[in-house]
Design a protein around this motif. Structure first.
Motif, PDB file in Angstrom:
ATOM      1  N   ARG A   1       0.856  -1.193   0.000  1.00 42.36           N
ATOM      2  CA  ARG A   1       0.000   0.000   0.000  1.00 42.36           C
ATOM      3  C   ARG A   1       0.886   1.235   0.000  1.00 42.36           C
ATOM      4  N   LEU A   2       0.635   2.138  -0.924  1.00 35.43           N
ATOM      5  CA  LEU A   2       1.421   3.361  -1.043  1.00 35.43           C
ATOM      6  C   LEU A   2       0.509   4.565  -0.875  1.00 35.43           C
ATOM      7  N   SER A   3       0.916   5.476   0.023  1.00 32.21           N
ATOM      8  CA  SER A   3       0.186   6.726   0.250  1.00 32.21           C
ATOM      9  C   SER A   3       1.018   7.874  -0.300  1.00 32.21           C
ATOM     10  N   LEU A   4       0.391   8.667  -1.155  1.00 33.00           N
ATOM     11  CA  LEU A   4       1.059   9.802  -1.788  1.00 33.00           C
ATOM     12  C   LEU A   4       0.498  11.093  -1.210  1.00 33.00           C
ATOM     13  N   ALA A   5       1.353  11.858  -0.545  1.00 34.87           N
ATOM     14  CA  ALA A   5       0.922  13.090   0.123  1.00 34.87           C
ATOM     15  C   ALA A   5       0.733  14.209  -0.906  1.00 34.87           C
ATOM     16  N   PRO A   6       0.030  15.274  -0.516  1.00 33.49           N
ATOM     17  CA  PRO A   6      -0.116  16.423  -1.420  1.00 33.49           C
ATOM     18  C   PRO A   6       1.238  17.035  -1.750  1.00 33.49           C
ATOM     19  N   GLY A   7       1.318  17.693  -2.872  1.00 32.88           N
ATOM     20  CA  GLY A   7       2.566  18.272  -3.324  1.00 32.88           C
ATOM     21  C   GLY A   7       2.959  19.514  -2.548  1.00 32.88           C
TER      22      GLY A   7
ATOM     23  N   ARG B   1       6.596  15.611  -3.655  1.00 34.98           N
ATOM     24  CA  ARG B   1       5.487  14.865  -3.039  1.00 34.98           C
ATOM     25  C   ARG B   1       6.049  13.665  -2.292  1.00 34.98           C
ATOM     26  N   ASP B   2       5.831  13.644  -0.984  1.00 26.20           N
ATOM     27  CA  ASP B   2       6.310  12.547  -0.154  1.00 26.20           C
ATOM     28  C   ASP B   2       5.382  11.341  -0.285  1.00 26.20           C
ATOM     29  N   TRP B   3       5.957  10.171  -0.151  1.00 22.80           N
ATOM     30  CA  TRP B   3       5.170   8.943  -0.187  1.00 22.80           C
ATOM     31  C   TRP B   3       5.678   7.972   0.877  1.00 22.80           C
ATOM     32  N   ILE B   4       4.765   7.133   1.342  1.00 24.34           N
ATOM     33  CA  ILE B   4       5.089   6.073   2.304  1.00 24.34           C
ATOM     34  C   ILE B   4       4.541   4.766   1.754  1.00 24.34           C
ATOM     35  N   LEU B   5       5.363   3.742   1.814  1.00 23.06           N
ATOM     36  CA  LEU B   5       4.981   2.427   1.310  1.00 23.06           C
ATOM     37  C   LEU B   5       5.164   1.398   2.413  1.00 23.06           C
ATOM     38  N   VAL B   6       4.166   0.540   2.570  1.00 27.10           N
ATOM     39  CA  VAL B   6       4.290  -0.585   3.492  1.00 27.10           C
ATOM     40  C   VAL B   6       3.829  -1.830   2.748  1.00 27.10           C
ATOM     41  N   ALA B   7       4.634  -2.880   2.833  1.00 35.52           N
ATOM     42  CA  ALA B   7       4.327  -4.137   2.156  1.00 35.52           C
ATOM     43  C   ALA B   7       4.442  -5.272   3.151  1.00 35.52           C
ATOM     44  N   GLU B   8       3.588  -6.271   2.990  1.00 35.27           N
ATOM     45  CA  GLU B   8       3.642  -7.434   3.877  1.00 35.27           C
ATOM     46  C   GLU B   8       3.516  -8.700   3.047  1.00 35.27           C
TER      47      GLU B   8
ATOM     48  N   GLN C   1       3.346   2.944  12.012  1.00 28.90           N
ATOM     49  CA  GLN C   1       2.308   2.152  12.666  1.00 28.90           C
ATOM     50  C   GLN C   1       0.961   2.374  12.008  1.00 28.90           C
ATOM     51  N   ALA C   2       0.625   3.637  11.728  1.00 29.98           N
ATOM     52  CA  ALA C   2      -0.656   3.935  11.076  1.00 29.98           C
ATOM     53  C   ALA C   2      -0.711   3.329   9.677  1.00 29.98           C
ATOM     54  N   ALA C   3       0.406   3.382   8.953  1.00 30.29           N
ATOM     55  CA  ALA C   3       0.438   2.812   7.605  1.00 30.29           C
ATOM     56  C   ALA C   3       0.266   1.297   7.638  1.00 30.29           C
ATOM     57  N   LEU C   4       0.903   0.629   8.601  1.00 31.23           N
ATOM     58  CA  LEU C   4       0.784  -0.817   8.712  1.00 31.23           C
ATOM     59  C   LEU C   4      -0.634  -1.210   9.123  1.00 31.23           C
ATOM     60  N   THR C   5      -1.227  -0.464  10.040  1.00 28.51           N
ATOM     61  CA  THR C   5      -2.603  -0.749  10.449  1.00 28.51           C
ATOM     62  C   THR C   5      -3.565  -0.587   9.275  1.00 28.51           C
ATOM     63  N   ALA C   6      -3.364   0.446   8.469  1.00 31.48           N
ATOM     64  CA  ALA C   6      -4.224   0.661   7.300  1.00 31.48           C
ATOM     65  C   ALA C   6      -4.087  -0.492   6.306  1.00 31.48           C
TER      66      ALA C   6
ATOM     67  N   ALA D   1      16.095  -6.445  14.622  1.00 27.08           N
ATOM     68  CA  ALA D   1      14.728  -5.993  14.931  1.00 27.08           C
ATOM     69  C   ALA D   1      14.753  -4.496  15.216  1.00 27.08           C
ATOM     70  N   ARG D   2      14.144  -3.725  14.334  1.00 33.18           N
ATOM     71  CA  ARG D   2      14.144  -2.267  14.470  1.00 33.18           C
ATOM     72  C   ARG D   2      12.760  -1.768  14.837  1.00 33.18           C
ATOM     73  N   ALA D   3      12.733  -0.679  15.599  1.00 35.80           N
ATOM     74  CA  ALA D   3      11.451  -0.091  15.997  1.00 35.80           C
ATOM     75  C   ALA D   3      10.756   0.505  14.786  1.00 35.80           C
ATOM     76  N   LEU D   4       9.427   0.468  14.821  1.00 34.84           N
ATOM     77  CA  LEU D   4       8.648   1.082  13.740  1.00 34.84           C
ATOM     78  C   LEU D   4       8.927   2.582  13.712  1.00 34.84           C
ATOM     79  N   PRO D   5       9.282   3.128  12.567  1.00 34.37           N
ATOM     80  CA  PRO D   5       9.526   4.566  12.490  1.00 34.37           C
ATOM     81  C   PRO D   5       8.247   5.367  12.736  1.00 34.37           C
ATOM     82  N   GLU D   6       8.439   6.649  12.989  1.00 31.51           N
ATOM     83  CA  GLU D   6       7.298   7.541  13.192  1.00 31.51           C
ATOM     84  C   GLU D   6       6.416   7.525  11.941  1.00 31.51           C
ATOM     85  N   GLY D   7       5.132   7.262  12.135  1.00 33.49           N
ATOM     86  CA  GLY D   7       4.189   7.234  11.025  1.00 33.49           C
ATOM     87  C   GLY D   7       3.997   5.865  10.406  1.00 33.49           C
TER      88      GLY D   7
END
Length: 381
Positions: free
Chosen positions: A77-83, A88-95, A269-274, A261-267
């Motif tokens: 899942r990839l979220s693309l922020a407003p420009g 434009r920043d994006w966050i990707l989480v894959a499982e 957790q919400a992306a993984l939950t989504a 094992a690394r801690a979830l970065p800021e932001g």
């Protein structure tokens, strides 16, 4: 080390996270749509979906499903922020269905076009402003070097590697070392090159993190917070030869760091939950399973409502029976039928039963504790 450990949740072994910034002149959303259509047509991904914009505002959200290795399904899942002016920043989480293998393709390849690092306008690191997968020289200004490396040492999204050039390399030595990494790591590792005269300033900037770049060697920075098991000496490479040969020790250090094992970065957790709870791109079998689960939940809710109705009916019947007993008892004592005031009328059968029992209890106690009838007067003599 001065970096502190964290009690935050760690990244699950089945999950891969990525973050970047699209800084190209073209529209990032148009690039994503074009690439997704092209990848599906070429069967590089199984399917994709763009979620309705009104439901995801202000971001745009894309989902894609693919198979890697021996048919392991990956959902991303990839979220693309407003420009903004910066891009434009994006966050990707894959499982994946099983722990992630670094030899698998990067999940970013499920959305973005495959381009060499200098041309990958979609993959700029928001923290440093440089591109992963390329050999990025440190700034010439000492203060800028210190600011940059401090930010890199705290970055939890990318893996930052600092390489010190013992001497100015030739054309072969200028090629990025990240090209030797497994495919799943290449676009997540940011390689910084310290010129021969920058060894001192680089180590001065990293001193507060307990990290040092060996002269002519390299070090993997800890990230923020440093993962459990990270020790600076274990992730420092004494010698890196920039002659075109594979840097085996450096590749090993990066792979070992990625396995920590690394801690979830800021932001994240919400992306993984989504990804896990709001996933829309379902296969027919998944659609059927979801509908069956819904039917099961509805059946449980209906059963609970039926039981609640039966209990309510039973309580109402008991309340009416108790009320009838109370009226008979009160009428027999006074010779008149008992009348309940409107204020005393119970608002529910269960409440009526409770009040009735209280009335009976008080009435019986009153009759027991009342004054005795006076004895009859003696007859006149």
């Amino acid at each position: 080390m001065s970096t502190t450990r964290s009690s935050r949740p760690t990244v699950p072994p089945t999950v891969r996270l990525a973050r970047g910034r699209h800084t190209g002149t073209g529209r990032a959303d148009a690039t994503l749509r074009h690439t997704l259509h092209w990848l599906k047509a070429g069967q590089d991904i199984d399917d994709f979906l763009e979620l309705p914009a009104p439901e995801t505002e202000p971001d745009l959200v894309f989902e894609a499903r693919s198979r890697v290795g021996d048919g392991v399904t990956v959902r991303a899942r990839l979220s693309l922020a407003p420009g903004t002016d910066a891009g434009r920043d994006w966050i990707l989480v894959a499982e994946a269905e099983q722990p992630w293998d670094p030899s698998w393709p990067s999940p970013a390849a499920m959305f973005w076009p495959a381009q060499p690092p200098p041309d990958a306008e979609w993959n700029t690191d928001p923290v440093t402003g440089v591109r992963p997968g390329a050999a990025n020289p440190l700034p010439e200004d000492d203060k800028a070097v210190r600011r940059l490396l401090r930010d890199c040492a705290r970055d939890a999204w990318h893996i930052h590697v600092v390489v010190h050039e013992a001497m100015t390399p030739d054309e072969r030595g200028k090629l990025p070392l990240t090209r030797w990494l497994p495919p799943g790591l290449r676009d997540r590792v940011v390689e910084h090159r310290a010129a021969p005269q920058q060894s001192r300033v680089a180590n001065w900037a990293l001193r507060e993190f307990g990290v040092e770049v060996p002269r002519g060697g390299a070090v993997v920075l800890p990230g923020g917070p440093a993962p459990e098991g990270y020790e600076a000496d274990a992730f420092a490479v004494r010698a890196v030869y920039l002659d075109g040969t594979e840097p085996v020790e450096l590749v090993d250090a990066v792979v070992r760091y990625d396995a920590l094992a690394r801690a979830l970065p800021e932001g994240a957790q919400a992306a993984l939950t989504a990804l896990r709870e709001e996933w829309r791109l379902l296969t027919p079998a998944e659609e059927l399973d979801r509908e069956r689960a819904l039917v099961a939940r509805y059946a449980e809710a209906l059963d609970a409502m039926t039981k609640s109705r039966d209990l309510y009916r039973e309580a109402a019947e008991r309340a009416h029976e108790a009320l009838a007993v109370f009226r008979e008892s009160a009428g027999a004592g006074s010779g008149e039928p008992a009348v309940l005031s409107e204020a005393a009328t119970p608002s529910s059968p269960l409440q009526g039963l409770t009040r009735t029992l209280e009335w009976l209890k008080v009435g019986n106690r009153g009759r027991r504790s009342g004054p005795e009838d006076p004895a009859p007067a003696a007859p006149d003599q």
